[in-house]
Motif scaffolding. Structure first.
Motif, PDB file in Angstrom:
ATOM      1  N   LEU A  48       0.846  -1.289   0.115  1.00  0.00           N
ATOM      2  CA  LEU A  48       0.070  -0.057  -0.053  1.00  0.00           C
ATOM      3  C   LEU A  48       1.014   1.367  -0.001  1.00  0.00           C
ATOM      4  N   ILE A  49       1.978   1.086   0.679  1.00  0.00           N
ATOM      5  CA  ILE A  49       2.865   2.458   0.869  1.00  0.00           C
ATOM      6  C   ILE A  49       3.294   2.780  -0.682  1.00  0.00           C
ATOM      7  N   GLY A  50       3.897   1.576  -1.256  1.00  0.00           N
ATOM      8  CA  GLY A  50       4.199   1.583  -2.520  1.00  0.00           C
ATOM      9  C   GLY A  50       3.525   2.385  -3.448  1.00  0.00           C
ATOM     10  N   LEU A  51       2.141   2.210  -3.289  1.00  0.00           N
ATOM     11  CA  LEU A  51       1.069   2.916  -4.066  1.00  0.00           C
ATOM     12  C   LEU A  51       1.053   4.017  -3.703  1.00  0.00           C
ATOM     13  N   PHE A  52       1.089   4.779  -2.701  1.00  0.00           N
ATOM     14  CA  PHE A  52       1.060   6.187  -2.468  1.00  0.00           C
ATOM     15  C   PHE A  52       2.406   6.860  -3.009  1.00  0.00           C
ATOM     16  N   VAL A  53       3.449   5.999  -2.756  1.00  0.00           N
ATOM     17  CA  VAL A  53       4.921   6.643  -3.230  1.00  0.00           C
ATOM     18  C   VAL A  53       4.782   6.732  -4.926  1.00  0.00           C
ATOM     19  N   GLY A  54       3.990   5.849  -5.452  1.00  0.00           N
ATOM     20  CA  GLY A  54       3.802   6.030  -6.838  1.00  0.00           C
ATOM     21  C   GLY A  54       2.950   7.364  -7.057  1.00  0.00           C
ATOM     22  N   PHE A  55       2.438   7.701  -6.332  1.00  0.00           N
ATOM     23  CA  PHE A  55       1.374   9.109  -6.566  1.00  0.00           C
ATOM     24  C   PHE A  55       2.264  10.280  -6.079  1.00  0.00           C
ATOM     25  N   GLY A  56       3.540  10.008  -5.945  1.00  0.00           N
ATOM     26  CA  GLY A  56       4.252  11.100  -5.474  1.00  0.00           C
ATOM     27  C   GLY A  56       4.515  11.535  -3.872  1.00  0.00           C
ATOM     28  N   VAL A  57       3.990  10.499  -3.135  1.00  0.00           N
ATOM     29  CA  VAL A  57       4.100  10.615  -1.801  1.00  0.00           C
ATOM     30  C   VAL A  57       5.582  10.340  -1.541  1.00  0.00           C
ATOM     31  N   ALA A  58       6.307  11.191  -0.832  1.00  0.00           N
ATOM     32  CA  ALA A  58       7.688  11.044  -0.833  1.00  0.00           C
ATOM     33  C   ALA A  58       8.098  10.788   0.651  1.00  0.00           C
ATOM     34  N   LYS A  59       7.303  11.278   1.930  1.00  0.00           N
ATOM     35  CA  LYS A  59       7.573  11.322   3.123  1.00  0.00           C
ATOM     36  C   LYS A  59       6.641  10.428   3.850  1.00  0.00           C
ATOM     37  N   ILE A  60       7.297   9.514   4.686  1.00  0.00           N
ATOM     38  CA  ILE A  60       6.609   8.425   5.271  1.00  0.00           C
ATOM     39  C   ILE A  60       7.103   8.409   6.551  1.00  0.00           C
ATOM     40  N   ARG A  61       5.884   8.208   7.682  1.00  0.00           N
ATOM     41  CA  ARG A  61       6.354   8.261   9.069  1.00  0.00           C
ATOM     42  C   ARG A  61       5.534   6.861   9.468  1.00  0.00           C
ATOM     43  N   LEU A  62       6.219   6.187  10.265  1.00  0.00           N
ATOM     44  CA  LEU A  62       5.880   5.105  10.996  1.00  0.00           C
ATOM     45  C   LEU A  62       5.488   5.399  12.390  1.00  0.00           C
ATOM     46  N   THR A  63       4.160   5.088  12.716  1.00  0.00           N
ATOM     47  CA  THR A  63       3.711   5.587  13.985  1.00  0.00           C
ATOM     48  C   THR A  63       2.991   4.188  14.735  1.00  0.00           C
ATOM     49  N   GLY A  64       2.320   4.462  15.775  1.00  0.00           N
ATOM     50  CA  GLY A  64       1.361   3.434  16.670  1.00  0.00           C
ATOM     51  C   GLY A  64       0.272   4.236  17.098  1.00  0.00           C
ATOM     52  N   GLY A  65      -0.123   3.684  18.315  1.00  0.00           N
ATOM     53  CA  GLY A  65       0.373   3.125  19.411  1.00  0.00           C
ATOM     54  C   GLY A  65       2.147   3.401  19.429  1.00  0.00           C
ATOM     55  N   GLU A  66       2.497   2.146  19.999  1.00  0.00           N
ATOM     56  CA  GLU A  66       3.939   2.355  20.148  1.00  0.00           C
ATOM     57  C   GLU A  66       4.537   1.328  19.011  1.00  0.00           C
ATOM     58  N   PRO A  67       5.306   2.016  17.881  1.00  0.00           N
ATOM     59  CA  PRO A  67       5.580   0.917  16.864  1.00  0.00           C
ATOM     60  C   PRO A  67       6.567   0.037  17.223  1.00  0.00           C
ATOM     61  N   LEU A  68       7.612   0.341  18.089  1.00  0.00           N
ATOM     62  CA  LEU A  68       8.327  -0.693  18.584  1.00  0.00           C
ATOM     63  C   LEU A  68       7.948  -1.695  19.573  1.00  0.00           C
ATOM     64  N   THR A  69       6.904  -1.785  19.664  1.00  0.00           N
ATOM     65  CA  THR A  69       6.159  -3.008  20.374  1.00  0.00           C
ATOM     66  C   THR A  69       5.811  -4.150  19.298  1.00  0.00           C
ATOM     67  N   ARG A  70       5.834  -3.724  18.095  1.00  0.00           N
ATOM     68  CA  ARG A  70       5.623  -4.979  16.952  1.00  0.00           C
ATOM     69  C   ARG A  70       6.965  -5.453  16.128  1.00  0.00           C
ATOM     70  N   ARG A  71       6.981  -6.635  16.221  1.00  0.00           N
ATOM     71  CA  ARG A  71       8.255  -7.255  15.766  1.00  0.00           C
ATOM     72  C   ARG A  71       8.348  -6.832  14.318  1.00  0.00           C
ATOM     73  N   GLY A  72       9.731  -6.885  13.767  1.00  0.00           N
ATOM     74  CA  GLY A  72       9.892  -6.586  12.320  1.00  0.00           C
ATOM     75  C   GLY A  72       9.938  -5.176  11.763  1.00  0.00           C
ATOM     76  N   VAL A  73       9.839  -4.264  12.646  1.00  0.00           N
ATOM     77  CA  VAL A  73       9.880  -2.958  12.359  1.00  0.00           C
ATOM     78  C   VAL A  73      10.928  -2.325  11.618  1.00  0.00           C
ATOM     79  N   SER A  74      12.091  -2.887  11.956  1.00  0.00           N
ATOM     80  CA  SER A  74      13.367  -2.406  10.815  1.00  0.00           C
ATOM     81  C   SER A  74      13.273  -3.048   9.583  1.00  0.00           C
ATOM     82  N   GLU A  75      12.822  -4.354   9.286  1.00  0.00           N
ATOM     83  CA  GLU A  75      12.643  -5.032   8.125  1.00  0.00           C
ATOM     84  C   GLU A  75      11.529  -4.161   7.270  1.00  0.00           C
ATOM     85  N   LEU A  76      10.539  -3.678   7.950  1.00  0.00           N
ATOM     86  CA  LEU A  76       9.540  -3.019   7.332  1.00  0.00           C
ATOM     87  C   LEU A  76      10.148  -1.768   6.786  1.00  0.00           C
TER      88      LEU A  76
END
Length: 347
Positions: A74-102
């Motif tokens: 989904l993020i890739g589709l937004f980037v295809g429309f020119g969205v250049a700035k992405i922020r990962l948030t939560g809740g607390e995002p670091l409670t979820r596994r694999g954040v660095s991989e994402l």
């Protein structure tokens, strides 16, 4: 304005819609949307009194969470429309596994120029180095006080030292920018905030003060204060000058030192809203696209994705959603309207 849920467009019109789709996402008020905030979980290991009730149980079921691959799609589709700035948030995002991989997947997308993460900092010491290596360049860390007792009262958890350790580690591994987000309301102590500004200026961080917003019952129990007035007092006290030079992708207005180093930011959704220049939308952990933090307008991208929607059909839904983005929030005129808690959409 009543809440609006966008339904899928007739797939037969897909080819025509996609052939004429804009290179950028422009809403009906001529605002370019180039900033996507992605909540990768609504869970949090703190219970800040203005955000989540102590006994809150209304979290999204894990079965409905988008996988990291689904989010990246989904993020890739937004980037295809020119969205250049992405922020990962939560809740607390670091409670979820694999954040660095994402983060690695997102940073590799052609067109992403700014990848950031918002965190409460409790797990930052453990993850800072891998996040930096994955391509995250900027951090926002929530911290309302340096007093341990006050921190425990606000968050209902005794985790201040964990946050401070996380900040030290993040500073050491070399993020381009570290900003401290401090939520301010009528019960906040200005001297406590001044001590926080002393701390951030000494560390080379930027302190950002945020007016509390009436989201959910927790948010509505606090009255906001006019941060323009507090900012002016702090600016005079610390010899800061208002500047427009350091504007980032978000809505903060900044004060800088005499040698032009940004030190203090103000985010004023209540006393001086910034809706006319809004450039962002939010994607929740289940793939719901929220068009405005202070409205209930939404589109169920995650549901469509899991029902087998093609990329073209998902692009149509994104376009329909952007077309329905409301002109402004109703925090001041209808504060009871937004019943979801802040953790649902990640601020």
């Amino acid at each position: 304005m009543s809440a609006s849920v966008i339904s899928p467009v007739n797939p037969s019109s897909s080819a025509d819609a996609l052939a004429s789709r804009p290179r950028a996402l422009i809403d009906s008020f001529n605002r370019r949307i180039d900033y996507l905030r992605v909540s990768i979980t609504d869970r949090c290991d703190l219970r800040c009194q203005y955000c989540l009730p102590e006994d809150f149980k209304g979290f999204e079921e894990p079965a409905n969470w988008l996988t990291h691959d689904e989010m990246a799609r989904l993020i890739g589709l937004f980037v295809g429309f020119g969205v250049a700035k992405i922020r990962l948030t939560g809740g607390e995002p670091l409670t979820r596994r694999g954040v660095s991989e994402l983060a690695t997947k997102i940073a590799a997308l052609d067109g992403v120029t700014d990848l950031a993460i918002s965190t409460n900092g409790t797990r930052l010491a453990r993850h800072a180095a891998e996040l930096r290596q994955a391509g995250v360049r900027r951090l926002n860390v929530s911290l309302d006080t340096l007093d341990a007792a006050t921190f425990k009262e606000i968050t209902r958890r005794d985790r201040l030292q964990d946050v401070l350790d996380g900040l030290d580690t993040a500073h050491r591994v070399g993020f381009d920018s570290i900003k401290i987000n401090c939520v301010v309301h009528s019960q906040s102590n200005e001297e406590d905030i001044a001590r926080l500004l002393d701390f951030t200026m000494a560390k080379g961080f930027i302190l950002r003060l945020i007016e509390t917003m009436p989201m959910g019952d927790s948010g509505r129990q606090y009255k906001h204060v006019n941060l323009n007035e507090m900012g002016a007092r702090l600016g005079e006290r610390y010899g800061l000058v208002a500047t427009v030079e350091h504007r980032g992708p978000g809505p903060a207005r900044y004060w800088a030192t005499r040698d032009n180093i940004p030190a203090l930011g103000l985010i004023t959704p209540m006393s001086q809203h910034f809706c006319a220049s809004c450039n962002r939308v939010r994607l929740s952990v289940d793939g719901t696209l929220y068009l405005c933090l202070g409205q209930e307008n939404q589109i169920s991208l995650g549901t469509a994705l899991r029902k087998g929607a093609t990329d073209d059909e998902l692009r149509q839904l994104i376009l329909a959603g952007i077309a329905a983005k409301p002109e402004r929030h109703e925090f001041t005129t209808a504060p009871e309207r937004v019943i979801r808690v802040m953790a649902k959409t990640g601020g």
